[in-house]
Motif scaffolding. Structure first.
Motif, PDB file in Angstrom:
ATOM      1  N   ASP A   1       1.018  -1.244   0.100  1.00 39.08           N
ATOM      2  CA  ASP A   1      -0.187   0.085  -0.015  1.00 39.08           C
ATOM      3  C   ASP A   1       0.747   1.263   0.010  1.00 39.08           C
ATOM      4  OD1 ASP A   1      -2.340   2.031   1.135  1.00 39.08           O
ATOM      5  OD2 ASP A   1      -3.299   0.013   0.614  1.00 39.08           O
ATOM      6  N   ASP A   2       0.230   2.307   0.432  1.00 36.00           N
ATOM      7  CA  ASP A   2       0.923   3.354   0.291  1.00 36.00           C
ATOM      8  C   ASP A   2       2.397   3.683   1.082  1.00 36.00           C
ATOM      9  OD1 ASP A   2       1.460   6.093  -0.329  1.00 36.00           O
ATOM     10  OD2 ASP A   2      -0.185   6.985   0.906  1.00 36.00           O
TER      11      ASP A   2
ATOM     12  N   LYS B   1      -4.060  -0.600  -6.779  1.00 35.10           N
ATOM     13  CA  LYS B   1      -5.077   0.058  -6.028  1.00 35.10           C
ATOM     14  C   LYS B   1      -4.889   1.535  -6.327  1.00 35.10           C
ATOM     15  CE  LYS B   1      -5.897   0.945  -1.011  1.00 35.10           C
ATOM     16  NZ  LYS B   1      -5.996   0.186   0.370  1.00 35.10           N
TER      17      LYS B   1
ATOM     18  N   ASP C   1     -12.396   4.239   5.007  1.00 32.09           N
ATOM     19  CA  ASP C   1     -11.576   3.052   5.667  1.00 32.09           C
ATOM     20  C   ASP C   1     -12.186   2.334   6.667  1.00 32.09           C
ATOM     21  OD1 ASP C   1     -10.043   4.411   3.655  1.00 32.09           O
ATOM     22  OD2 ASP C   1      -8.271   4.574   5.142  1.00 32.09           O
TER      23      ASP C   1
HETATM   24  C1  GLA Z   1      -6.599   5.708   2.168  1.00 25.88           C
HETATM   25  C2  GLA Z   1      -7.242   4.260   1.594  1.00 25.88           C
HETATM   26  C3  GLA Z   1      -6.436   3.354   2.522  1.00 25.88           C
HETATM   27  C4  GLA Z   1      -4.755   3.461   2.497  1.00 25.88           C
HETATM   28  C5  GLA Z   1      -4.377   5.006   2.618  1.00 25.88           C
HETATM   29  C6  GLA Z   1      -3.102   5.102   2.265  1.00 25.88           C
HETATM   30  O1  GLA Z   1      -7.178   5.985   3.363  1.00 25.88           O
HETATM   31  O2  GLA Z   1      -8.487   4.312   1.959  1.00 25.88           O
HETATM   32  O3  GLA Z   1      -6.953   2.047   2.309  1.00 25.88           O
HETATM   33  O4  GLA Z   1      -4.672   3.023   1.189  1.00 25.88           O
HETATM   34  O5  GLA Z   1      -5.078   5.623   1.950  1.00 25.88           O
HETATM   35  O6  GLA Z   1      -2.540   6.248   2.414  1.00 25.88           O
END
Ligand code: GLA
Length: 732
Positions: free
Chosen positions: A407-408, A481, A549
Motif C-alpha cells: 500500500d502507500d 489500488k 476506511d
Molecule cells: C486511504 C485508503 C487506505 C490506504 C491509505 C493510504 O485512506 O482508503 O486504504 O490506502 O489511503 O494512504
C-alpha cells in the motif's frame, strides 16, 4: 399557585447549580516555540496573542510543523465546584493535535503522546481526548488559575481544535479506570484510581456447558469482592477463562454514583484442523487474458513435501511439480478443463478445475494480503517479504491467498530525471520482490493515486499515467489500488461535477493498464463516491471500494458491513466485485506498533462470514509473520472460503432484518445456499434454526451444514448466537 411558583424557583435554583458544575473556556494566550519557564503559574503572558481553542492554529494564521507551541489558559474556578465527595477537579481539554504536556498552576498534571526527545521518540495522539485530574487543594478558588499546555505538532494541522476546555467535577470514569485484557485462556484486570477510594467488584464468568452444541453459555454465580484503591497503586487481578468462555467485571464505587464494567471473551477455534492428506482449498477457476503470464499456485493443504501434477495443461503453460506453481501463457482463448493433483506420504487428492483464457480476469474475488492495516506508512520491503514468506510457510497460500499488495509509502520523494516513478530507500528492489513472488506463484500489488499526492502525502501519478503503468509492468505488478485522495484538488478546481468527472481519472488509467502485456487487477479506491458500483464495470475495474476506511471496532464493522452493503448485491459478479475494505483480524495497528484486533472473537467470526457472503476482496490486513492459531482458523476454513470464492459470484442479499437479527443469503454454483444468521444485539440470543430458515422460505430440512464447525447440525434445535456473532450454514 404559590406552590407552583416555589416549585419553579427551586427547579431553576437546582438547574443553575447544576449548570455551575462546570466552567468553559474558549480561548487562551498562545506563543510559538518552547521554553520551560512558560509552565510557571506566575509567568507574565499578557503580551501573548489570544487564540481560540475551538479551531486549530493553522486556521488562525499560525504554522508550526515538527515544533512546539504553548497555550496558557486562564480560568476562574468557582468554589461551587469544591463541594462534593471527591476533592478532585477534572480538566477536560478535548483532543490536542499531536502530543502535549500540561501543567496546572505550575504543577505537571498530565501528558499524552510523546515528543521527539522522549526515549521512544515522537508519537501522535491527536484524536485522544485529554482528561486530566487535579487535586482540589491546588485550585485557587474564585481566582485566576493557569493551565499551561506545551504542544508538539508533527504535521499539519496543530493544537487544540475541537471544543472549549471544560473544568468540572469528575465522574467515576474520570477517577477510576478499569481494563480487561486476555492472553490465551486467562484474563487480567487492572483497576487504577486518581484518588483514595473503595468499592465493590463483581466478577461473572460464563462458560459453555460440556457436551452442549447449542452454543449457550452458562453464567456462574458472581464472585463479589471489596477493593481499596489509592493513587499510583494498581489493583491487578486475573482469572482463568474457560475455552469459549467470557468474563464480565463490574466495579461500583462507595463514593461515586454509576458503575464501570468491562468484558473479555476468550478466542475459540471452530475450524477443524486440516487432514494430513492433500486437500484442495483454492478457487475452481482462474481467468487469464490470451498471451498474459499465467501465475497460479495450486492451493493444497496437507503434510509437506508434496508433489504436484496437472492434467490437461494447454500448450505454453508449465508446472513446477515440487512447488505446485503454474507459469507460461496461452495464446488461444478458450476454457481449458484441468485436473489438479497433489500427492504426499498420506495419499492423493484430485480436483477438477477450469483455466479460462479470455477477456475477463478476477473470476473470483482476490485473496491475499495488503500492508496498510498493519504497517500503515511504516511499511518496508523487509516487512512485506516477512508476510509473503509467512503466507507460504504458515500455509495460508494453501488456501488460495496469492496477492501481496504494497500500500502507500513505497514512493520516493521525487521522480527520476526522466519523470519515472521510483521507490524510496525502504524498497531497495521492487522488481526483485515481484520476481520472488512470481517464482512462488504469488502476485505483486502496488498503490497509487490519480492525484499529485497519495493519502499519505507521497507522490501520486497525475500526468504520468502511461509512464507509471509501464514502470509497474517492468516490476511485475499484478494489482493496482488507485486511490482518489490527491485527485480531490483537481476535482475541486473543475466546474464539472457530473459522474463523468468522477469516472475520468479511472478511465484514463484503465487505458494504460490494458496496454501492458500482463493482467493487472484494477482496484478502485474512492470510497463509493458517485455510486461507483454503477460505473466500475465501465472502466473495467475488478473491484471498487464502497466506503471509507475500515478500522478494528464494532462500530466500523457494523457501519461498513451491515449498513452500507445492503443494496449493492446486483453490481457484483465474476470479474467485478464490491470491496468493503480489507480485513481487520490478527495483529493490526496502521503503524510500527501492532496490537491484536480490538474486535471480539465473535465479531471476527462475523467479519469473515459477512465478507464471504458479500463476495468481498479477502485481503488480510495483519502481519502474517505474527499470525496466531485463532486468526489462522478464521482465515483458513476451506468451507467458509469456498463461499467467498464460489464461481457463480453472486453477492449475498439481506433477507431478514428484525429485532437486531439479520439473515443474509447467497446462492451457490452447486445449487446450495450459504446463509449467515447474525446477532447484532448486545446480548446472546437463542435462535430456533427451523424458525429462522422458514423466514427465508426454507422448510422441510432435517440437517444443514455448519460451515465454521464443518459439521452437519439438526435444524430442529435452538442455537445460541452470541452477541455480535453468527451461525454460518449451508443448505443443499
Ligand atoms: C486511504 C485508503 C487506505 C490506504 C491509505 C493510504 O485512506 O482508503 O486504504 O490506502 O489511503 O494512504
Amino acid at each position: 399557585m404559590k406552590k407552583f411558583v416555589i416549585a419553579c424557583y427551586l427547579f431553576f435554583c437546582c438547574l443553575s447549580l447544576a449548570l455551575a458544575q462546570e466552567v468553559k473556556v474558549s480561548d487562551a494566550r498562545f506563543c510559538k516555540g518552547d521554553n520551560a519557564a512558560w509552565s510557571a503559574a506566575g509567568f507574565d503572558d499578557s503580551a501573548w496573542p489570544v487564540l481560540s481553542l475551538e479551531k486549530n492554529w493553522d486556521d488562525q494564521g499560525v504554522r508550526i510543523t515538527e515544533d512546539y507551541g504553548w497555550y496558557r489558559i486562564h480560568v476562574v474556578i468557582p468554589s461551587v465546584l469544591k463541594n462534593g465527595a471527591s476533592g478532585l477537579v477534572l480538566l477536560d481539554l478535548g483532543p490536542i493535535d499531536d502530543a502535549d504536556q500540561t501543567w496546572f498552576n505550575g504543577q505537571l498534571v498530565g501528558k499524552t503522546g510523546s515528543m521527539p526527545d522522549d526515549p521512544d521518540g515522537y508519537s501522535s495522539q491527536w484524536s485522544t481526548p485529554r482528561r486530566y485530574i487535579v487535586d482540589a487543594g491546588k485550585v485557587r478558588w474564585d481566582k485566576d488559575n493557569v493551565i499551561a499546555v506545551r504542544v508538539y505538532n508533527g504535521g499539519d494541522p496543530g493544537g487544540f481544535f475541537e471544543r472549549p476546555v471544560r473544568i468540572a467535577k469528575p465522574g467515576l470514569s474520570d477517577v477510576v479506570t478499569l481494563s480487561l485484557t486476555g492472553e490465551k485462556d486467562a484474563c487480567r484486570m487492572k483497576l487504577r484510581s486518581a484518588m483514595k477510594t473503595s468499592g465493590t467488584l463483581e466478577v461473572c464468568i460464563s462458560e459453555p456447558v460440556v457436551g452442549d452444541v447449542s452454543g449457550k453459555l452458562e453464567e456462574k454465580a458472581p464472585v463479589v469482592q471489596k477493593v481499596k484503591l489509592s493513587p499510583g497503586k494498581e489493583t491487578v487481578l486475573s482469572w482463568p477463562v474457560p475455552e469459549q468462555g467470557r468474563i464480565k467485571v463490574t466495579y461500583r464505587d462507595d463514593r461515586f454514583d454509576g458503575m464501570l464494567s468491562a468484558r473479555y471473551a476468550a478466542p475459540y477455534i471452530l475450524t477443524p484442523p486440516a487432514p494430513a492428506t492433500p486437500r484442495y482449498n483454492g478457487p475452481l477457476v482462474f481467468g487469464v487474458r490470451p498471451g498474459s503470464p499465467v501465475i497460479f499456485r495450486l492451493a493444497f493443504s496437507g503434510e509437506k513435501p508434496m508433489v504436484y501434477d496437472v492434467e490437461g495443461l494447454p500448450e505454453g503453460v508449465v508446472l513446477n511439480p515440487s512447488k505446485g506453481v503454474l507459469s507460461g501463457s496461452v495464446a488461444e482463448k478458450g476454457d481449458y478443463p484441468l485436473v489438479l493433483v497433489a500427492r504426499n506420504a498420506h495419499g492423493e487428492a484430485r480436483q477438477a478445475f477450469t483455466l479460462k483464457v479470455g477477456d475477463q480476469i478476477a473470476l473470483t474475488p482476490p485473496m491475499g494480503w495488503n500492508s496498510w492495516n498493519c504497517w500503515g506508512l511504516s511499511v518496508s520491503q523487509e516487512k512485506v517479504m516477512a508476510s509473503a514468506a509467512a503466507l507460504i510457510n504458515r500455509g495460508l497460500a494453501d488456501y488460495g491467498y496469492a496477492y501481496i499488495n504494497v500500500d502507500d509509502a513505497w514512493e520516493a520523494e521525487e521522480r527520476a530525471a526522466d519523470g519515472s516513478i521510483v521507490c524510496n530507500e525502504k524498497f531497495p528492489d521492487m522488481k526483485g520482490l515481484g520476481d520472488w513472488l512470481h517464482g512462488n506463484g504469488l502476485k505483486l500489488g502496488i498503490y497509487s493515486s490519480p492525484g499529485d499526492r497519495t493519502c499519505g502525502g507521497y507522490l501520486g501519478t497525475l500526468d504520468h499515467e502511461k509512464q507509471d503503468a509501464e514502470t509497474w509492468n517492468s516490476w511485475g505488478v499484478d494489482y493496482l489500488k488507485y486511490d482518489w485522495c490527491g485527485y480531490s484538488k483537481v476535482f475541486r478546481a473543475q466546474s464539472d461535477k457530473s459522474t463523468a468527472s468522477y469516472v475520468r481519472p479511472y478511465l484514463k488509467m484503465q487505458e494504460y493498464l490494458r496496454q501492458q502485456p500482463r493482467d493487472i487487477f484494477y482496484s478502485l479506491c474512492q470510497y463509493g463516491m458517485a455510486d461507483v458500483w454503477t460505473w466500475g464495470h465501465a472502466v473495467d475495474a475488478n473491484s471498487w471500494r464502497t466506503t471509507g476506511d475500515i478500522t478494528d471496532t464494532w462500530k466500523s464493522l457494523y457501519n461498513i458491513g451491515f449498513q452500507r452493503q445492503t443494496e449493492l448485491y446486483p453490481y457484483a459478479g465474476p470479474g467485478h466485485w464490491n470491496d468493503p475494505d480489507m480485513l481487520v483480524v490478527g495483529k493490526v495497528g496502521w503503524s510500527d506498533h501492532l496490537r491484536d484486533s480490538r474486535l471480539t472473537p465473535d465479531e471476527q467470526y462475523t467479519h469473515i462470514t459477512l465478507w464471504s457472503l458479500l463476495a468481498a476482496n479477502m485481503l488480510i490486513g495483519c502481519d502474517i509473520a505474527q499470525i496466531d492459531d485463532f486468526t489462522f482458523n478464521l482465515l483458513c476454513n476451506n468451507e467458509v472460503n469456498a463461499v467467498n470464492q464460489d464461481i457463480l459470484g453472486r453477492q449475498a442479499h439481506r433477507d431478514v432484518n428484525e429485532d437486531g437479527m439479520q439473515i443474509w443469503s447467497r446462492p451457490l454454483a452447486d445449487g446450495g445456499t450459504a446463509i449467515g444468521i447474525f446477532n447484532l444485539n448486545d446480548d446472546d440470543v437463542p435462535v430456533n434454526l427451523a424458525g429462522a430458515l422458514a423466514k427465508i422460505g426454507l422448510t422441510g430440512l432435517s440437517t444443514v451444514r455448519d460451515l465454521w464447525r464443518q459439521q452437519d447440525i439438526p435444524v430442529d434445535a435452538v442455537y445460541t448466537i452470541p452477541t455480535h456473532g453468527v451461525r454460518f450454514i449451508k443448505v443443499k
